[in-house]
Design a protein around this motif. Structure first.
Motif, short mmCIF file in Angstrom:
data_model
loop_
_atom_site.label_atom_id
_atom_site.label_comp_id
_atom_site.label_asym_id
_atom_site.label_seq_id
_atom_site.Cartn_x
_atom_site.Cartn_y
_atom_site.Cartn_z
N GLN A 7 0.84 -1.21 0.02
CA GLN A 7 0.04 -0.15 -0.23
C GLN A 7 0.84 0.91 0.01
O GLN A 7 0.11 2.07 -0.83
CB GLN A 7 -0.81 -0.08 1.14
N ALA A 8 2.05 0.78 1.09
CA ALA A 8 2.40 2.91 0.73
C ALA A 8 3.45 2.34 -0.57
O ALA A 8 3.58 3.49 -1.12
CB ALA A 8 3.88 1.73 1.70
N GLU A 9 4.02 1.77 -1.21
CA GLU A 9 4.70 1.72 -2.32
C GLU A 9 3.84 2.09 -3.35
O GLU A 9 4.13 2.87 -4.67
CB GLU A 9 4.80 0.19 -2.68
N ALA A 10 2.32 2.40 -3.33
CA ALA A 10 1.55 2.23 -4.34
C ALA A 10 1.03 3.49 -4.04
O ALA A 10 -0.25 3.98 -4.77
CB ALA A 10 0.01 1.58 -4.02
N GLY A 11 1.91 4.43 -2.74
CA GLY A 11 1.25 5.80 -2.86
C GLY A 11 0.57 6.10 -1.45
O GLY A 11 0.44 7.70 -1.11
N ARG A 12 0.16 5.28 -1.13
CA ARG A 12 -0.79 5.48 0.77
C ARG A 12 0.43 6.48 1.56
O ARG A 12 1.38 5.58 1.76
CB ARG A 12 -1.09 4.61 0.93
N PRO A 13 0.58 7.82 2.04
CA PRO A 13 1.26 7.93 2.58
C PRO A 13 1.34 7.52 4.33
O PRO A 13 0.97 6.77 4.55
CB PRO A 13 0.52 8.99 3.19
N SER A 14 3.11 6.46 3.95
CA SER A 14 3.33 5.90 5.53
C SER A 14 4.13 6.37 5.80
O SER A 14 5.33 6.03 5.50
CB SER A 14 3.30 4.84 5.04
N LEU A 15 4.47 6.28 7.36
CA LEU A 15 5.70 6.36 8.38
C LEU A 15 5.79 5.39 8.84
O LEU A 15 5.41 4.62 9.29
CB LEU A 15 5.62 7.57 9.17
N PHE A 16 7.25 3.99 8.64
CA PHE A 16 7.45 3.47 9.25
C PHE A 16 8.38 3.55 10.19
O PHE A 16 9.43 4.17 10.29
CB PHE A 16 8.15 2.19 8.13
N ALA A 17 7.91 4.00 11.85
CA ALA A 17 8.95 3.94 12.99
C ALA A 17 9.08 2.99 13.69
O ALA A 17 8.99 1.88 13.40
CB ALA A 17 7.78 5.03 13.63
N GLY A 18 10.10 3.18 14.36
CA GLY A 18 10.74 2.36 15.90
C GLY A 18 11.22 1.41 14.96
O GLY A 18 12.29 0.83 13.84
N PRO A 19 11.12 0.02 15.66
CA PRO A 19 11.16 -1.53 15.07
C PRO A 19 11.04 -1.80 13.91
O PRO A 19 10.94 -2.73 13.32
CB PRO A 19 10.83 -2.25 16.50
N SER A 20 9.73 -1.11 13.15
CA SER A 20 9.43 -1.41 12.28
C SER A 20 10.04 -2.25 10.89
O SER A 20 10.22 -2.46 10.32
CB SER A 20 7.70 -0.90 11.42
N VAL A 21 10.99 -0.45 10.49
CA VAL A 21 12.08 -0.02 9.96
C VAL A 21 12.82 -1.18 10.34
O VAL A 21 13.19 -2.29 9.37
CB VAL A 21 13.26 0.75 10.31
N HIS A 22 13.51 -1.91 11.19
CA HIS A 22 14.81 -3.11 11.75
C HIS A 22 14.03 -4.74 11.54
O HIS A 22 14.64 -5.14 10.54
CB HIS A 22 15.33 -3.12 12.74
N ALA A 23 12.85 -4.91 11.94
CA ALA A 23 11.97 -5.49 11.86
C ALA A 23 11.89 -6.29 10.33
O ALA A 23 11.11 -6.71 9.97
CB ALA A 23 10.67 -5.80 11.82
N TRP A 24 11.72 -5.33 9.78
CA TRP A 24 10.96 -4.69 7.89
C TRP A 24 12.09 -5.38 7.15
O TRP A 24 11.34 -5.20 5.64
CB TRP A 24 9.70 -4.05 7.63
#
Length: 532
Positions: free
Chosen positions: A51-68
């Protein structure tokens, strides 16, 4: 209303949700209908990334960047190559080269007391670096933006997730993703340019989004002082001229306390938001009238409780909130000494409200900020024994009794040849004592003789000592306070809708205690409940 889906598996993320709601956003977990996503999750979800890649504004914060980080294509989508994770430490956040409005009203060195940093091995092309933090000698990107996707690689610990400074960072980045414009800068008019005028005008000049548009004062010397700080400011001697000035969007009511309610109501009726000096007013009825008038018109109303950010109070509050005292059941505060009070309205009860309203507007605000539970009753006594040329009491003592049995006492005295500590706090695990400092600035006069400027004890932060149950004593650090925190919060609120930590209802509670205390004094110290 803008809808934000907060996707989190961290219970500590609830405070962030509350803050975003306070900013006027609708926050839930409904991804399907959200205008933007905030992802604070340790469980990778390829559908959310899609969804984020399709253009929905998205903020990935905290542990999400590491986990993903191992999802297919995630690094290209986020615009960064994540590196290692540091241990928990104090993180100092600074504006990055592409910060733009994200850095407005952000301290030069915002500190998160205990967090981790996910280092970044590489920032990919076309990725904006919004915020940075030092790790070793390297400046690490901790907030980035690439298209509709932003990252904030902070938010690992409960302390950070509960920190209002972190919440403000999230809100600012969301506004960038959503391309939400700030409201226009606000012109400030000062009604009265007395002792506090320079403090306000300096802060207004330093905070993005505020500018001093006009000053009204009947004394020409004060208008000259205002022009010396802000040469282009409009000056008036009649209040109505300031209230009708279209360049003024907010009025600071800096008149004596007995007129606060009158001028606040007149400014609100003129369509101006208002900041009123402390004390808020004299009675709860006056407070309610102002709060209702501001709400009816959709205008901002705030009380300038500037000592909420005194360095020693912030240090005391940190120790209290960290549980170092255990469960606090007894709190005392004191201000004063032995000496003649000033011969100004501060010492004239019909204007000031009395001694309890003068210093009490600060000290009781502190106590009520630390003790949010319900006040059951207030009692107070006063002595008039020496300084008969002023109408304020020479010595007052106030006791607040809370419904859970906790008690808080405040004493203000101009007859205290021996001063009590500024604070004396008892808890189930220890005690805290705030001792007055007696400092002097030493220099030379124009001919080289010794010149000493002896500071009043209240002009220096207290020394804070934490007493443990085993008898050990720890001197607490008292770091410098922030520069213009109230005015920065005010500007954020006016321009972006972010909530202020000081609320009119909180200031009303302080007025209710002071009014009950005044009634108790007149009734020989008998306990009085709070009005309303």
């Amino acid at each position: 209303m803008t809808r934000i889906a907060l996707v989190t598996d961290l219970s500590d993320g609830l405070a962030l949700a509350d803050h975003l709601r306070g900013c006027g956003l609708a926050v839930d977990d409904d991804v399907a209908h959200a205008d933007a996503l905030v992802v604070l999750s340790q469980r990778p979800d390829p559908a959310l990334l899609a969804q984020a890649e399709a253009g929905r504004p998205s903020l990935f914060a905290g542990p999400s960047v590491h986990a993903w980080r191992d999802l297919d294509g995630v690094q290209e989508s986020l615009g960064i190559l994540p590196g290692r994770l540091t241990p928990v430490h104090e993180v100092r956040v600074r504006p990055g080269p592409d910060a733009g409005r994200v850095a407005d009203r952000l301290p030069d060195d915002l500190s998160l007391a205990a967090d981790r940093v996910l280092t970044v091995d590489k920032v990919l092309d076309h990725t904006a670096v919004l915020l940075t933090a030092n790790v070793g000698l390297a400046e690490q990107a901790v907030a980035t933006c690439r298209g509709a996707i932003a990252t904030l690689t902070l938010g690992w610990t409960p302390q950070t997730l509960a920190d209002p400074a972190y919440h403000r960072l999230v809100h600012r980045i969301l506004r960038r993703l959503l391309t939400t414009p700030d409201r226009p800068p606000v012109g400030v008019g000062m009604l009265g340019f007395g002792a506090i005028g320079l403090e306000h005008s300096t802060a207004i000049g330093a905070v993005t989004g505020l500018h001093l548009a006009a000053v009204c004062d009947p004394k020409p010397l004060r208008l000259e002082a205002a022009r010396s700080v802000t040469p282009e400011v409009a000056t008036y001697t009649r209040a109505q001229d300031l209230l009708s000035d279209p360049a003024v969007g907010l009025v600071i009511v800096s008149t004596p306390p007995d007129s606060h309610a009158e001028w606040t109501l007149r400014a609100l009726e003129a369509g101006k938001s208002v900041v009123v000096e402390k004390p808020f007013c004299i009675t709860v009825a006056e407070a309610d009238a102002q709060i209702e008038a501001a709400a009816d018109r959709g205008l901002t109303l705030a009380v300038y409780q500037n000592r909420r950010w005194d360095p020693d109070f912030l240090a005391l509050k940190r120790a209290w909130r960290a549980g170092l005292l255990g469960e606090v059941f007894h709190y005392e505060s004191f201000v004063g000494g032995y000496g003649h009070p000033c011969n100004y309205w501060h010492s004239h009860e019909p204007v000031s409200g009395g001694a309890i309203y003068d210093w009490g507007s600060h000290y009781l605000d502190w106590a009520l900020d630390l003790l949010p539970q319900e006040v059951e009753w207030v009692s107070a006594t006063a002595h008039k024994r020496v300084w008969h040329d002023v109408t304020n009491a020479d010595h007052t003592r106030l006791l607040m009794h809370f419904t859970d049995g906790v008690e808080a006492e405040f004493t203000h005295s101009d007859l205290a040849a021996a001063a009590k500590p500024k604070w004396y706090v008892l808890g189930t695990r220890g005690a805290l004592v705030g001792s007055w400092r007696h400092e002097r600035v030493v220099g030379r006069d124009v001919v080289g003789n010794l010149a000493e400027d002896v500071l009043a004890p209240g002009d220096s932060p207290a020394r804070l000592d934490l007493y443990a149950a085993d008898g050990s004593v720890t001197r607490l650090a008292v770091p410098p306070g922030p520069r213009h925190p109230f005015h920065e919060e005010l500007a954020d609120h006016l321009l972006t809708g972010a909530p202020m930590s000081l609320t009119p209802l909180g200031s009303r509670r302080t007025v209710a205690v002071m009014e009950a205390a005044a009634l108790s004094v007149r009734d020989g110290g008998r306990p009085k409940p709070l009005s309303g």
